[in-house]
Structure formats: C-alpha cells, structure tokens
Write a protein that holds these residues in place. Structure first.
Motif, PDB file in Angstrom:
ATOM      1  N   THR A 100      39.134 -23.159  59.126  1.00  0.00           N
ATOM      2  CA  THR A 100      39.194 -23.372  60.831  1.00  0.00           C
ATOM      3  C   THR A 100      40.796 -24.144  60.211  1.00  0.00           C
ATOM      4  O   THR A 100      41.147 -25.491  59.718  1.00  0.00           O
ATOM      5  CB  THR A 100      38.392 -23.909  61.770  1.00  0.00           C
ATOM      6  OG1 THR A 100      37.072 -23.760  61.301  1.00  0.00           O
ATOM      7  CG2 THR A 100      39.137 -24.331  62.793  1.00  0.00           C
ATOM      8  N   GLY A 130      43.697 -11.902  68.178  1.00  0.00           N
ATOM      9  CA  GLY A 130      43.025 -12.120  67.270  1.00  0.00           C
ATOM     10  C   GLY A 130      42.946 -11.108  66.515  1.00  0.00           C
ATOM     11  O   GLY A 130      42.893  -9.685  67.425  1.00  0.00           O
ATOM     12  N   ALA A 144      31.808 -19.457  69.754  1.00  0.00           N
ATOM     13  CA  ALA A 144      32.228 -16.966  69.626  1.00  0.00           C
ATOM     14  C   ALA A 144      32.940 -17.774  71.400  1.00  0.00           C
ATOM     15  O   ALA A 144      33.673 -17.094  71.151  1.00  0.00           O
ATOM     16  CB  ALA A 144      31.940 -16.976  69.693  1.00  0.00           C
ATOM     17  N   LEU A 160      33.443 -12.490  63.573  1.00  0.00           N
ATOM     18  CA  LEU A 160      34.512 -13.815  64.627  1.00  0.00           C
ATOM     19  C   LEU A 160      34.773 -15.871  63.790  1.00  0.00           C
ATOM     20  O   LEU A 160      33.436 -15.680  63.241  1.00  0.00           O
ATOM     21  CB  LEU A 160      33.884 -14.461  66.261  1.00  0.00           C
ATOM     22  CG  LEU A 160      34.482 -13.740  67.091  1.00  0.00           C
ATOM     23  CD1 LEU A 160      33.840 -14.280  68.669  1.00  0.00           C
ATOM     24  CD2 LEU A 160      35.910 -13.850  67.038  1.00  0.00           C
ATOM     25  N   THR A 184      44.842 -19.941  67.849  1.00  0.00           N
ATOM     26  CA  THR A 184      44.709 -20.276  70.079  1.00  0.00           C
ATOM     27  C   THR A 184      45.935 -21.014  70.120  1.00  0.00           C
ATOM     28  O   THR A 184      46.062 -21.948  69.109  1.00  0.00           O
ATOM     29  CB  THR A 184      43.589 -21.121  69.777  1.00  0.00           C
ATOM     30  OG1 THR A 184      42.318 -20.116  69.571  1.00  0.00           O
ATOM     31  CG2 THR A 184      43.410 -21.489  71.383  1.00  0.00           C
ATOM     32  N   HIS A 207      33.765 -20.295  72.532  1.00  0.00           N
ATOM     33  CA  HIS A 207      35.896 -20.426  73.134  1.00  0.00           C
ATOM     34  C   HIS A 207      36.890 -19.473  73.029  1.00  0.00           C
ATOM     35  O   HIS A 207      37.867 -19.964  73.393  1.00  0.00           O
ATOM     36  CB  HIS A 207      35.851 -21.672  71.558  1.00  0.00           C
ATOM     37  CG  HIS A 207      34.945 -23.206  71.761  1.00  0.00           C
ATOM     38  ND1 HIS A 207      35.416 -24.218  70.915  1.00  0.00           N
ATOM     39  CD2 HIS A 207      33.734 -23.165  72.528  1.00  0.00           C
ATOM     40  CE1 HIS A 207      34.453 -24.784  71.347  1.00  0.00           C
ATOM     41  NE2 HIS A 207      32.714 -24.511  71.300  1.00  0.00           N
ATOM     42  N   ARG A 208      36.524 -18.506  72.607  1.00  0.00           N
ATOM     43  CA  ARG A 208      37.697 -17.667  72.533  1.00  0.00           C
ATOM     44  C   ARG A 208      37.794 -16.623  73.502  1.00  0.00           C
ATOM     45  O   ARG A 208      38.712 -16.198  74.371  1.00  0.00           O
ATOM     46  CB  ARG A 208      37.228 -16.259  71.055  1.00  0.00           C
ATOM     47  CG  ARG A 208      36.810 -17.134  69.961  1.00  0.00           C
ATOM     48  CD  ARG A 208      38.413 -17.402  69.459  1.00  0.00           C
ATOM     49  NE  ARG A 208      37.637 -18.279  67.790  1.00  0.00           N
ATOM     50  CZ  ARG A 208      38.703 -18.713  66.969  1.00  0.00           C
ATOM     51  NH1 ARG A 208      39.460 -18.733  67.835  1.00  0.00           N
ATOM     52  NH2 ARG A 208      38.425 -19.372  65.982  1.00  0.00           N
ATOM     53  N   LYS A 234      34.837 -19.238  63.222  1.00  0.00           N
ATOM     54  CA  LYS A 234      34.176 -20.315  63.985  1.00  0.00           C
ATOM     55  C   LYS A 234      34.157 -21.354  62.585  1.00  0.00           C
ATOM     56  O   LYS A 234      32.962 -21.439  61.829  1.00  0.00           O
ATOM     57  CB  LYS A 234      33.117 -20.068  64.343  1.00  0.00           C
ATOM     58  CG  LYS A 234      32.232 -18.637  63.681  1.00  0.00           C
ATOM     59  CD  LYS A 234      31.249 -18.430  64.797  1.00  0.00           C
ATOM     60  CE  LYS A 234      29.984 -17.270  64.647  1.00  0.00           C
ATOM     61  NZ  LYS A 234      30.319 -16.547  63.420  1.00  0.00           N
ATOM     62  N   ARG A 241      42.471  -5.695  74.945  1.00  0.00           N
ATOM     63  CA  ARG A 241      41.466  -5.061  73.959  1.00  0.00           C
ATOM     64  C   ARG A 241      41.290  -4.254  73.016  1.00  0.00           C
ATOM     65  O   ARG A 241      41.476  -3.434  73.854  1.00  0.00           O
ATOM     66  CB  ARG A 241      40.136  -6.355  73.444  1.00  0.00           C
ATOM     67  CG  ARG A 241      39.243  -5.837  74.551  1.00  0.00           C
ATOM     68  CD  ARG A 241      37.993  -6.226  74.864  1.00  0.00           C
ATOM     69  NE  ARG A 241      37.149  -6.523  75.558  1.00  0.00           N
ATOM     70  CZ  ARG A 241      35.522  -6.495  76.067  1.00  0.00           C
ATOM     71  NH1 ARG A 241      35.852  -7.599  74.864  1.00  0.00           N
ATOM     72  NH2 ARG A 241      35.386  -6.526  77.002  1.00  0.00           N
ATOM     73  N   ASN A 267      44.865 -16.742  73.521  1.00  0.00           N
ATOM     74  CA  ASN A 267      43.823 -16.533  72.682  1.00  0.00           C
ATOM     75  C   ASN A 267      44.421 -15.352  72.121  1.00  0.00           C
ATOM     76  O   ASN A 267      44.578 -14.250  73.067  1.00  0.00           O
ATOM     77  CB  ASN A 267      42.660 -16.278  73.100  1.00  0.00           C
ATOM     78  CG  ASN A 267      41.918 -18.035  72.749  1.00  0.00           C
ATOM     79  OD1 ASN A 267      42.199 -18.483  71.431  1.00  0.00           O
ATOM     80  ND2 ASN A 267      41.521 -17.942  74.107  1.00  0.00           N
ATOM     81  N   ALA A 302      41.511 -15.346  64.069  1.00  0.00           N
ATOM     82  CA  ALA A 302      42.036 -15.699  65.205  1.00  0.00           C
ATOM     83  C   ALA A 302      43.183 -16.817  65.301  1.00  0.00           C
ATOM     84  O   ALA A 302      42.635 -17.488  64.762  1.00  0.00           O
ATOM     85  CB  ALA A 302      41.001 -16.041  66.189  1.00  0.00           C
TER      86      ALA A 302
END
Length: 774
Positions: free
Chosen positions: A729, A656, A164, A154, A671, A166-167, A156, A616, A654, A669
C-alpha cells in the motif's frame, strides 16, 4: 499498529522476506479432474461474474479433459462442453452457465430423484444464483456487487475486506480506517450486515481508527454495496449499506490455512446429511504484536482475534434453518512516540443469531431472524506530558441487544410486495471517569490553565422497533417502479424518542438493451445506538434521530460486451444532525478526549452534492481496467455558516489495472483526491506572544496520493493449491498529511516562531503471505 503506524514509524519497517523455496513438482495451473465449481470460483477474475445453479453444476461435476484455451470464457466453454453446457452473455462482464443447444447432460448433470434440493434463493441474490422471477432481475435501486474473487484481487492494506469499498466512486478515505465516508456521510452512517444480521461496531482496534473489520476475507463470499437510496428493509443508517454474505461450503475441499504479516488464519467447511446440511468455521488472529517485537519498537502490543461459525440445514425442499456465531476480542497496549501517553483497551464483541427461511408457495417466501449481541469495552490510559499536561481515563461500557426480525415476500412477474418488522430490546451500562489538567502556557504561550473532571454512569435501556412495506411492479415493458414506507421508534432510557417515517421510491427505465436509467428518492433516519452515548465528552443523554433525504439519478450504458460506463448525480440533504467532537489538529492520538485541541461541533443541517463517473472493462481476456472520477461537496451549517465537513473531498480519481493468466494474478490501483480540510493557526510575537487558532476547516492539507499493488501466484499441489501474494500500500511512499502540530520554538536569533510540524498517513505498507487451500 495500523492507525498510528505513520506516527509510530511501524510501517517504515519491512520485516519479513517470504522464503521462495517450494516443494519439487510444483507446476502451472491444471484443470483435469478438478471439481468444476472450484474452477468456476478460480476463473471469476476481478470484474467477471458467473451465474449458475446447483442443478446444472452439481458438487460432483469434474473437469473431464485438460483444455487448450489459456484463459477466460474460451477456457470455460472447453471445460463445460463435455457436460452439455456453455456460457451465455447476461450483461457486461456477466455470463450465465446454461445448457448448450442440443447438448446432452452427463450423468452427473442429472439430479437423482431422491436428492434433496435447497429452497429457492432469495430474489435479491440474482447476481449469484438463478432466480424464478424476472422482475427481480430489474432491481430499480442502484447498488454495486463485489464477488469474493474481486475482493481477494484488489490491493488493500492488511487484506481487509471492507477496504475494497474504498475503491468505489463516492467513497472518501484516509487510507487507514476500515470504513469509508460514503457520499459525504460520517463513517458510522454505514450499516454492516452479515448473513442478514446487522453488526454493531464490527471492528478491531475501535479506539484507534477501526482499521480491521471482524470479517475474515476467507469467509466472505460477496458484498452488496448500496451507496445511497437503499430499500426500506434497511433501517438505522442514513448513508450506505454493506451487505455481506458468507461462503456456502460445497464439500469439495473448503479448507484453508493462511499466514501473512498481519494475520494467521484458518477456514474449514463441509456438507453433511447427503448435502442437506452445510457448515463453515473460520478463525483469525493478529500477528502485529510479533511484528512490533521483531521491529524492536517500544510501541506496545496490539493483539486481536476473531472467529465465525455457521451451520445450515434443509429441513425440506421448502425450509432451511441456520445458526451463526461471530466472536471478536482485542487486547491492546499502546504508547505514543514520546512515551507521554499510554492506553490499554480490551474489547469483546459476541454475535449469535439463527435464521429460518421457508418457501410457502411458488410466490410466497418468508424469513425470520432471532439474535443476541453483546459489545463490551474496557479502556484506561494516562497522559503525562512534562510540558504541562496530565490526565487519566477509565472507561467501561457494556451493551446488549436481543433482536427479532420477520419479513415476507410475495408476487409474480408483474407485481411483488415485501413487508416485515423488527423489534430490539436493549440495555447498556457505562462507568466513565476522566481527569485532565494543563498549566498556563500549554500548549501555547497565551493558553490558560485548564482542569476537567468527568464522572458519568448512565444505564439506559429500552426498545427499538421498526416495520416496512414495499411494492415493486412492472409499469410497462421497459419501466419498473418501487414504492416503500418504513416506520421506526426508539424508547431508550424509558423515554419515547419519537417516531420516524421514511418514504422511499425507486424507478428503473430500460431505455434500450444497452442503457438503463435509474432514479431514487428517499428519507433515511439514524438514531443513536444504545452503546453510542458520548460520555467521553461529558454527554449522558441521547439526541433525536438524525435525518437525510437522498435524491439520485443514474445512467448506465454498455458500450460493448465488456465495457460499461455509469454516471450518477446525487443530492443529500441533512437535518437534525447531532453534535459530535473532533480533534482540530491531530486525530492520531491515543486518548483523544485528553487533548487541548478537542472541540465540539454542533451542526444544524448539512448538504452533500456530487457527480460520479465510472467506466470499466469487464472482459474475460487477461486484461481488465477501471477508471472513476467523483466531484462532491460536503458541507454543514455551524453557527449559521457553511463549513466543509472534515472529510470533504472535492475531486477524486480512482483507477485500476489487472492482469490474470494461468496461475498469475496481478493488480494495480491508484487514488488521488483533494486534501481534507484543516484548521490554521497564526502567531504574533509583539507585544505579547499570542497564537490564534483560525476558522475550523478553512484550509486544506496537500492532496492525497497512493499507488497500491498486489501480485499473487498459485501453485497447484496434489489435491490442493498454494496461493502466495505480496501487497504494498502506497508503493511510492507518498507523504499524505493527516495532522499538524503547532509549537512556539526559539528562532535561533533571540526570538520565537510558530513551528508547523506535519505528520502523515501510512507510507509504504507491505504485506506478504501464503494461503494453502485444500
């Protein structure tokens, strides 16, 4: 430094270009001759979980021939077939390694009669290890399991393990803090556990948004995340639990060296005494001070390091003992942009703990833990603003805790019960002194002069005890229930702060093979820790324990073998919330208590409601994806009015996308969420200039957006591999406001106006590095 990099422009500087020159002979991934276990770890791409045990896949099992399949389950089956093994679907994206029908195991597959065996693994760990009780497979509580491969893949910032989380749906994040606000809760309402040990303040840069945890990503094997409704064995926090497990060495080359913009790291581990013992050691230090020097920025020197050591030994087939040590230290000097604030902090955390686990019989399992923790802080700083503010802080805090925990678990496929107790003896010493003075007209024309002097030195001590009992039983073939009760008591400062009783109930209904329905209700208390007195704001006594009641309903449905969807609704009712202090306009400051926008918030109650949807694709082909949406409303009652909590995040999307093929591992990913609440200010020039601060949290910042990317390529070397990666990021450098400064300035026409100056969370934060595993 991470928490203030937006303000300090540190994240604007791309410092390093990683040399792309590798040794001759590097090639794409090959498998023949490699340990099967190492290949299994590699193949656990994001979203794919493999279940196996040490008997079927022993440490000396090797790949016998190069497979033809390029990736995924077909590749794995080719590797397993010569050993009489195959895979069997155990759920969406979950595959169990089992004996193939009619298959004959190789010599390596058959354990030696004299080979020591590890005791059965705790039933709650069924996700990663075979279990002897089917009842444990149907855990009624709602949780999310993240493997090391998922954590590694992921995107980050700073390669931070806990980021992670936070996802996940229900997480509200500013993009900097290591912890998220889980389902409307404050960050400190989440408990962090490592190998059974509750960790107090497990973060670096604690005085500056705690962006980095003390958990080196290389030594974390998995995270078990409860966003609410967690079982009664977890106490002390009222929103969420993150239960981390460290890597279990296999003796097949558990060594790694890593270098990135943020960290220099090392990890090593092995087995001993004919595999009856295992040990692991990791160490990491920050490179941020060197980054600041290369950038030629006079921002200070952030330095930190951490180290972890564990050793396990199987005394017999039934008994395992282990010893752990975790150490972290920070030494930080920091200035603000205007060179009007300076702070120096030295933090040190030491965690020592030992565990014992014994399988008394096929049905009875016992565990014990004894631990010692010390957390030391030394912070001092000054404010010297020529516009009209001066001040100084000296803040010394030392706390120590001795902890004992014991629990038992017994039962069969119909009924299982758990019971345990914990007792902690703790003490702390505070020595806090601060002065703060402002002149009339600072920061606004109508501001009065202010002078604050604080001198506090409390020395609390006492105990915190708890006990729990829970029973899980199969009500029918499709319904599993659990009832539990927890009792807690604190006697800080030799005063009995009261007893808390926390009943909790969970139920699981297997509506069909594809559909599961879960419901949870529970009461959760959170008392202040011995080191959490708010002396910086003039408070030297503890408040009663806070309380939250959780109501959760969850429906999970497997659309096919790889795609699953989950819908959850939650309702969290807060009572007895303790007062806290916030900076209205600017949280990104060096010394928050020496600012004029510091205010006390004293809520009497709170209410959080939310809906979450997650879908997912956990297929074993090269592509994987996930998408989630959360609606939530987090409010608290202040002065008889319902006010949004400062991290209230109404709408959150969110998503990904990942692609894995051979040595390549790419992930993207994104957000988007509603902007967090903010406080307005207005200005009237006539007859006298007056700035009026509006109602707290009555407006909002612009929406938050971030697109993050990670690209990794693994080179196979003789008896080792080299992982290279690049992470960015906020790739598109979105301007996500974090704070605002109001100033009265000349309008150029002989008058004055109120200037509004926004600042932003980090924009375009790169990280690149290498990891050599051998």
């Amino acid at each position: 430094m991470l928490p203030v990099c937006s303000r300090l422009n540190l994240c604007r500087v791309l410092l390093v270009v990683l040399a792309g020159v590798f040794a001759p002979g590097l090639s794409a991934a090959t498998y023949a001759g490699r340990p099967v276990r190492a290949v299994l770890e590699e193949l656990q791409r994001p979203g794919l979980t493999l279940i196996y045990n040490d008997i079927l896949v022993p440490a000396d099992l090797r790949v016998l021939a190069e497979p033809d399949a390029p990736s995924g389950i077909p590749l794995l089956n080719e590797i397993l077939a010569p050993h009489g093994l195959t895979t069997r679907a155990a759920g969406p994206g979950i595959w169990a390694i089992v004996a193939a029908p009619g298959g004959k195991p190789t010599v390596a597959d058959t354990p030696r009669p004299d080979a020591p065996r590890r005791p059965p693994t705790a039933l709650e760990e069924i996700v990663v290890t075979a279990s002897q009780y089917n009842l444990a497979n149907t855990a009624p509580e709602v949780r999310t399991f993240l493997t090391q491969q998922e954590l590694r893949s992921l995107p980050k910032m700073a390669d931070e393990t806990l980021r992670a989380v936070h996802r996940l749906p229900g997480a509200a994040s500013n993009g900097v803090s290591g912890l998220a606000h889980m389902r409307g809760g404050d960050e400190n309402e989440t408990q962090i556990i490592l190998d059974g040990m509750p960790l107090q303040e497990p973060f670096h840069l604690k005085s500056f948004f705690s962006p980095i945890s003390v958990l080196d990503p290389g030594m974390v094997d998995s995270l078990n995340v409860y966003a609410g409704g967690f079982p009664v064995e977890y106490g002390g926090r009222m929103s969420a639990v993150v239960d981390a497990r460290s890597v279990d060495p296999t003796g097949d080359g558990d060594n790694a060296l890593g270098l990135s913009l943020y960290h220099l790291s090392a990890l090593t581990g092995d087995t001993f005494a004919n595999d009856r013992g295992r040990w692991l050691a990791s160490a990491r230090r920050s490179n941020l001070a060197e980054v600041v020097k290369v950038a030629e920025r006079d921002l200070g020197e952030p330095r930190y390091l951490d180290a972890f050591v564990k050793a396990e030994f199987d005394l017999s087939d039934q008994t395992t003992v282990a010893a752990h040590a975790l150490f972290a230290e920070d030494r930080i000097d920091i200035n603000n942009n205007d060179q009007t604030e300076f702070a120096r902090t030295t933090d040190r955390n030491v965690y020592l703990w030992a565990t014992a686990e014994r399988q008394w019989s096929d049905a009875l399992l016992g565990r014990a833990l004894v631990a010692w923790t010390t957390v030391d802080k030394n912070r001092k700083g000054t404010v010297d603003d020529p516009a009209g503010a001066t001040g100084a802080v000296q803040d010394l805090r030392d706390s120590h805790t001795t902890l004992l925990k014991v629990d038992l678990e017994q039962g069969d496929d119909f009924l299982r019960w758990r019971a345990g107790f914990d007792a902690a003896w703790m003490g702390a010493e505070y020595a806090y002194r601060s002065t703060f003075q402002t002149t009339a007209g600072y920061p606004f024309p109508n501001s009065a002069a202010e002078a604050i002097v604080r001198d506090l030195a409390p020395e609390p001590e006492g105990t915190a005890t708890g006990a729990f009992v829970a029973a899980r039983w199969r009500i029918t073939d499709t319904v599993t229930g659990e009832l539990g009760l927890r009792w807690d008591n604190q006697t800080y400062d030799r005063v009995d702060r009261g007893t808390q009783l926390s009943p909790r109930a969970n139920v699981l209904w297997d509506l069909s093979v594809e559909t599961q329905v879960r419901a949870s209700w529970g009461r959760f208390y959170q008392a202040q820790g011995i080191g959490e007195l708010q002396v910086e704001d003039g408070i030297d006594t503890f408040f009663p324990a806070q309380r939250a009641d959780h109501f959760i309903v969850s429906v999970e449905h497997a659309l096919n073998d790889s795609i699953s969807a989950r819908f959850e609704a939650y309702y969290k009712d807060y009572e007895e919330l303790k007062p806290r202090f916030e900076n209205l306009f600017d949280p990104l400051v060096v010394l928050p208590e020496l600012k004029t926008d510091r205010v006390g918030v004293a809520p009497t109650a709170g209410l959080v409601r939310g809906l979450e949807f997650l879908i997912r694709d956990r297929a074993a082909d090269p592509w994987g994806w996930w998408l989630s949406y959360t609606w939530s409303r987090a409010e608290e009652t202040v002065d008889r009015a319902d006010v949004p909590r400062s991290w209230d995040q109404r709408h959150t999307f969110n998503g990904g996308l990942s692609w894995t093929r051979g040595p390549w591992d790419l992930s993207l990913a994104g957000t988007w969420h509603t902007g967090w609440p903010s406080t307005p200010a207005t200005y009237v020039q006539e007859p006298d200039p007056v700035v009026t601060v509006g109602a707290r949290n009555s407006t909002r910042y612009d929406d938050f957006r971030s697109l993050d990317i990670r690209a990794a390529y693994t080179f196979n070397l003789p008896d080792s591999e080299l992982l290279t990666f690049l992470e960015i990021t906020n790739l598109l450098a979105f301007r996500n406001p974090c704070c605002v400064e109001y100033r009265v300035i000349d309008d150029g026409a002989g008058g004055t106006v109120l200037d509004t100056d926004f600042d932003y969370w980090p924009r375009f934060v790169p990280n690149l590095g290498i990891l050599w595993r051998f």
